[in-house]
Design a protein around this motif. Structure first.
Motif, PDB file in Angstrom:
ATOM      1  N   VAL A  98       0.485  -1.070  -0.380  1.00  0.00           N
ATOM      2  CA  VAL A  98       0.496   0.379   0.066  1.00  0.00           C
ATOM      3  C   VAL A  98       0.970   1.388   0.051  1.00  0.00           C
ATOM      4  CG1 VAL A  98      -1.520   0.858   1.337  1.00  0.00           C
ATOM      5  CG2 VAL A  98      -1.681  -1.154   1.058  1.00  0.00           C
ATOM      6  N   GLY A  99       1.588   1.214   0.706  1.00  0.00           N
ATOM      7  CA  GLY A  99       3.103   2.186   0.592  1.00  0.00           C
ATOM      8  C   GLY A  99       3.537   2.710  -0.196  1.00  0.00           C
ATOM      9  N   ARG A 100       3.812   1.692  -1.369  1.00  0.00           N
ATOM     10  CA  ARG A 100       4.321   2.132  -2.697  1.00  0.00           C
ATOM     11  C   ARG A 100       3.374   2.226  -3.614  1.00  0.00           C
ATOM     12  NH1 ARG A 100       8.688  -3.345  -3.153  1.00  0.00           N
ATOM     13  NH2 ARG A 100       9.567  -2.468  -1.392  1.00  0.00           N
ATOM     14  N   PHE A 101       2.223   1.832  -3.216  1.00  0.00           N
ATOM     15  CA  PHE A 101       1.072   2.783  -4.383  1.00  0.00           C
ATOM     16  C   PHE A 101       0.541   3.679  -4.153  1.00  0.00           C
ATOM     17  CE2 PHE A 101      -3.458   2.624  -5.568  1.00  0.00           C
ATOM     18  CZ  PHE A 101      -3.447   2.188  -6.419  1.00  0.00           C
ATOM     19  N   ILE A 102       0.751   4.152  -2.696  1.00  0.00           N
ATOM     20  CA  ILE A 102       0.287   5.518  -2.763  1.00  0.00           C
ATOM     21  C   ILE A 102       1.732   6.260  -3.081  1.00  0.00           C
ATOM     22  CG2 ILE A 102       0.279   7.325  -0.519  1.00  0.00           C
ATOM     23  CD1 ILE A 102      -1.445   4.946   0.843  1.00  0.00           C
ATOM     24  N   SER A 103       2.821   5.929  -2.700  1.00  0.00           N
ATOM     25  CA  SER A 103       4.245   7.246  -3.706  1.00  0.00           C
ATOM     26  C   SER A 103       3.983   6.960  -4.447  1.00  0.00           C
ATOM     27  CB  SER A 103       5.630   6.027  -3.099  1.00  0.00           C
ATOM     28  OG  SER A 103       5.642   4.808  -3.157  1.00  0.00           O
ATOM     29  N   ILE A 104       3.578   6.360  -5.425  1.00  0.00           N
ATOM     30  CA  ILE A 104       3.209   6.517  -6.816  1.00  0.00           C
ATOM     31  C   ILE A 104       2.036   8.372  -7.294  1.00  0.00           C
ATOM     32  CG2 ILE A 104       1.694   5.796  -9.188  1.00  0.00           C
ATOM     33  CD1 ILE A 104       2.663   3.318  -8.183  1.00  0.00           C
ATOM     34  N   PHE A 105       1.092   8.125  -6.473  1.00  0.00           N
ATOM     35  CA  PHE A 105       0.387   9.890  -6.295  1.00  0.00           C
ATOM     36  C   PHE A 105       0.776  10.224  -5.969  1.00  0.00           C
ATOM     37  CE2 PHE A 105      -2.029   5.421  -6.859  1.00  0.00           C
ATOM     38  CZ  PHE A 105      -2.628   5.836  -8.816  1.00  0.00           C
ATOM     39  N   VAL A 106       1.972  10.434  -4.526  1.00  0.00           N
ATOM     40  CA  VAL A 106       1.851  11.642  -4.075  1.00  0.00           C
ATOM     41  C   VAL A 106       2.681  12.733  -5.047  1.00  0.00           C
ATOM     42  CG1 VAL A 106       3.675  12.063  -2.534  1.00  0.00           C
ATOM     43  CG2 VAL A 106       2.526  10.248  -2.203  1.00  0.00           C
ATOM     44  N   PRO A 107       3.600  12.660  -6.250  1.00  0.00           N
ATOM     45  CA  PRO A 107       4.299  13.705  -6.414  1.00  0.00           C
ATOM     46  C   PRO A 107       3.228  13.773  -7.712  1.00  0.00           C
ATOM     47  CG  PRO A 107       5.227  11.408  -6.460  1.00  0.00           C
ATOM     48  CD  PRO A 107       4.222  11.161  -6.180  1.00  0.00           C
ATOM     49  N   LEU A 108       2.122  13.203  -8.142  1.00  0.00           N
ATOM     50  CA  LEU A 108       1.335  13.528  -9.187  1.00  0.00           C
ATOM     51  C   LEU A 108      -0.207  14.991  -8.174  1.00  0.00           C
ATOM     52  CD1 LEU A 108      -0.223  10.590 -10.800  1.00  0.00           C
ATOM     53  CD2 LEU A 108       1.265  12.595 -11.398  1.00  0.00           C
ATOM     54  N   VAL A 109      -0.232  14.636  -6.736  1.00  0.00           N
ATOM     55  CA  VAL A 109      -0.526  15.201  -5.720  1.00  0.00           C
ATOM     56  C   VAL A 109      -0.303  16.275  -5.756  1.00  0.00           C
ATOM     57  CG1 VAL A 109      -1.925  15.836  -3.696  1.00  0.00           C
ATOM     58  CG2 VAL A 109      -2.201  13.636  -5.150  1.00  0.00           C
ATOM     59  N   PHE A 110       1.090  16.715  -5.066  1.00  0.00           N
ATOM     60  CA  PHE A 110       2.260  17.840  -4.451  1.00  0.00           C
ATOM     61  C   PHE A 110       2.032  18.581  -5.921  1.00  0.00           C
ATOM     62  CE2 PHE A 110       4.912  15.851  -0.934  1.00  0.00           C
ATOM     63  CZ  PHE A 110       3.879  15.868  -0.210  1.00  0.00           C
ATOM     64  N   PHE A 111       2.539  18.387  -6.912  1.00  0.00           N
ATOM     65  CA  PHE A 111       1.853  18.820  -8.406  1.00  0.00           C
ATOM     66  C   PHE A 111       1.210  19.371  -8.833  1.00  0.00           C
ATOM     67  CE2 PHE A 111       1.935  19.494 -13.023  1.00  0.00           C
ATOM     68  CZ  PHE A 111       2.801  19.996 -13.268  1.00  0.00           C
ATOM     69  N   ALA A 112      -0.197  18.766  -8.640  1.00  0.00           N
ATOM     70  CA  ALA A 112      -1.406  19.801  -8.442  1.00  0.00           C
ATOM     71  C   ALA A 112      -2.037  20.822  -7.545  1.00  0.00           C
ATOM     72  CB  ALA A 112      -2.682  19.046  -8.312  1.00  0.00           C
ATOM     73  N   LEU A 113      -1.183  20.530  -6.107  1.00  0.00           N
ATOM     74  CA  LEU A 113      -0.990  21.450  -5.088  1.00  0.00           C
ATOM     75  C   LEU A 113      -0.270  22.880  -5.399  1.00  0.00           C
ATOM     76  CD1 LEU A 113      -1.453  19.433  -1.837  1.00  0.00           C
ATOM     77  CD2 LEU A 113      -3.238  20.642  -2.967  1.00  0.00           C
ATOM     78  N   ILE A 114       1.128  22.544  -6.232  1.00  0.00           N
ATOM     79  CA  ILE A 114       1.716  23.695  -6.642  1.00  0.00           C
ATOM     80  C   ILE A 114       1.074  24.914  -7.853  1.00  0.00           C
ATOM     81  CG2 ILE A 114       4.034  24.112  -7.701  1.00  0.00           C
ATOM     82  CD1 ILE A 114       5.258  21.815  -6.270  1.00  0.00           C
ATOM     83  N   HIS A 115       0.269  23.947  -8.413  1.00  0.00           N
ATOM     84  CA  HIS A 115      -0.692  25.172  -8.909  1.00  0.00           C
ATOM     85  C   HIS A 115      -1.303  25.601  -8.542  1.00  0.00           C
ATOM     86  CE1 HIS A 115       1.366  24.447 -12.952  1.00  0.00           C
ATOM     87  NE2 HIS A 115       1.971  23.255 -12.787  1.00  0.00           N
ATOM     88  N   GLN A 116      -1.937  25.220  -7.251  1.00  0.00           N
ATOM     89  CA  GLN A 116      -3.658  25.714  -6.745  1.00  0.00           C
ATOM     90  C   GLN A 116      -2.579  26.382  -5.717  1.00  0.00           C
ATOM     91  OE1 GLN A 116      -6.321  23.686  -5.813  1.00  0.00           O
ATOM     92  NE2 GLN A 116      -7.607  23.092  -7.746  1.00  0.00           N
TER      93      GLN A 116
END
Length: 56
Positions: free
Chosen positions: A3-21
């Motif tokens: 689960v931790g490895r699976f979530i770590s796939i999406f963390v950069p994508l979420v951070f990238f979206a947050l940087i833009h917002q």
């Protein structure tokens, strides 16, 4: 199990979206707060170590 490895796939994508917002400074504060929380948890609940013992 992975689960931790699976979530770590999406963390950069979420951070990238947050940087833009919310901007880069608020992202810096978020990451700094996470690092501070990790340091506090290690200080409180981490292993005690071997203080007061000779090295050799």
């Amino acid at each position: 199990m992975g689960v931790g490895r699976f979530i770590s796939i999406f963390v950069p994508l979420v951070f990238f979206a947050l940087i833009h917002q919310v901007g880069t400074w608020s992202m810096f504060v978020l990451i700094a707060a996470a690092l501070g929380l990790s340091a506090a948890l290690i200080a409180v609940a981490g292993p005690r170590g071997r203080s007061q013992q000779a090295v050799a």
